[in-house]
Design a protein around this motif. Sequence first.
Motif, PDB file in Angstrom:
ATOM      1  N   ASP A 148      -8.069  -2.620   7.461  1.00  0.00           N
ATOM      2  CA  ASP A 148      -8.752  -2.048   6.299  1.00  0.00           C
ATOM      3  C   ASP A 148      -8.706  -3.061   5.157  1.00  0.00           C
ATOM      4  O   ASP A 148      -7.733  -3.150   4.423  1.00  0.00           O
ATOM      5  N   ASP A 149      -9.786  -3.820   5.006  1.00  0.00           N
ATOM      6  CA  ASP A 149      -9.814  -4.856   3.968  1.00  0.00           C
ATOM      7  C   ASP A 149      -9.911  -4.270   2.558  1.00  0.00           C
ATOM      8  O   ASP A 149      -9.805  -4.985   1.572  1.00  0.00           O
ATOM      9  N   LYS A 150     -10.078  -2.973   2.440  1.00  0.00           N
ATOM     10  CA  LYS A 150     -10.067  -2.294   1.136  1.00  0.00           C
ATOM     11  C   LYS A 150      -8.662  -1.843   0.737  1.00  0.00           C
ATOM     12  O   LYS A 150      -8.450  -1.376  -0.377  1.00  0.00           O
ATOM     13  N   ASN A 151      -7.711  -1.953   1.660  1.00  0.00           N
ATOM     14  CA  ASN A 151      -6.307  -1.584   1.412  1.00  0.00           C
ATOM     15  C   ASN A 151      -6.154  -0.146   0.933  1.00  0.00           C
ATOM     16  O   ASN A 151      -5.503   0.130  -0.064  1.00  0.00           O
ATOM     17  N   ARG A 152      -6.761   0.777   1.686  1.00  0.00           N
ATOM     18  CA  ARG A 152      -6.701   2.197   1.349  1.00  0.00           C
ATOM     19  C   ARG A 152      -6.015   3.044   2.418  1.00  0.00           C
ATOM     20  O   ARG A 152      -5.745   4.213   2.173  1.00  0.00           O
ATOM     21  N   THR A 153      -5.747   2.492   3.595  1.00  0.00           N
ATOM     22  CA  THR A 153      -5.410   3.321   4.752  1.00  0.00           C
ATOM     23  C   THR A 153      -3.994   3.106   5.275  1.00  0.00           C
ATOM     24  O   THR A 153      -3.599   1.983   5.572  1.00  0.00           O
ATOM     25  N   LEU A 154      -3.285   4.228   5.419  1.00  0.00           N
ATOM     26  CA  LEU A 154      -2.019   4.276   6.151  1.00  0.00           C
ATOM     27  C   LEU A 154      -2.252   5.096   7.409  1.00  0.00           C
ATOM     28  O   LEU A 154      -3.031   6.053   7.401  1.00  0.00           O
TER      29      LEU A 154
ATOM     30  N   LEU B  91       0.836  -1.199   0.000  1.00  0.00           N
ATOM     31  CA  LEU B  91       0.000   0.000   0.000  1.00  0.00           C
ATOM     32  C   LEU B  91       0.873   1.252   0.000  1.00  0.00           C
ATOM     33  O   LEU B  91       0.614   2.207  -0.740  1.00  0.00           O
ATOM     34  N   LEU B  92       1.908   1.284   0.806  1.00  0.00           N
ATOM     35  CA  LEU B  92       2.839   2.413   0.799  1.00  0.00           C
ATOM     36  C   LEU B  92       3.424   2.588  -0.599  1.00  0.00           C
ATOM     37  O   LEU B  92       3.522   3.715  -1.096  1.00  0.00           O
ATOM     38  N   ALA B  93       3.790   1.493  -1.255  1.00  0.00           N
ATOM     39  CA  ALA B  93       4.372   1.568  -2.596  1.00  0.00           C
ATOM     40  C   ALA B  93       3.404   2.208  -3.599  1.00  0.00           C
ATOM     41  O   ALA B  93       3.842   2.850  -4.561  1.00  0.00           O
ATOM     42  N   ARG B  94       2.093   2.091  -3.376  1.00  0.00           N
ATOM     43  CA  ARG B  94       1.105   2.736  -4.257  1.00  0.00           C
ATOM     44  C   ARG B  94       1.154   4.259  -4.171  1.00  0.00           C
ATOM     45  O   ARG B  94       0.654   4.946  -5.059  1.00  0.00           O
TER      46      ARG B  94
END
Length: 166
Positions: free
Chosen positions: A94-100, A9-12
């Motif tokens: 966060d199962d949507k993989n949107r949150t840091l 997610l960070l890499a996005r």
Amino acid sequence: MGIREAMPLLARHEGVWDGVYIYYDAAGQKIDEHKSRLLCRVDEDSPNPYHQTNFYTWDDGRTEIRDFPAEYRDGRIWWDNELIVGWAAEVALDDKNRTLMLYWQRTGDPDLYLYEMIQISDDGTYRCRTWHWIRGGRIETRTSIEERLVSRDWRGIEAEMAKSAA
């Protein structure tokens, strides 16, 4: 395991982001606003595999540059520099993989700490960030940031900026 694999997610967030920061006091009154350009680098060959540089511009002509090289360990990125000490991690719930989620303190001001939540859009082209500045257990300031992705090519933008500064 490299940072891209450990923190996808960070890499996005890798790339160049343009946005606006708006600061509010505890009563909700706007106290500051400025434009931003952030270079978010993911470079696994670097001693700082995550490195962010923030360029701020105010309407009155003021500018500021802040640099945040970070280490990776224990599933988080870590900062420890003259401005902040803290970490960032992906929110596994966060199962949507949107949150840091980030936590940091200003160096030299142990009574003030900040939590930041970053949400990235599903297509990876927009993100919004919210900071809560807390002193003595009470909200002192809130910061709202809206950003859009300008380019994934931070190297190219960085080279252009270096040329124009020379």
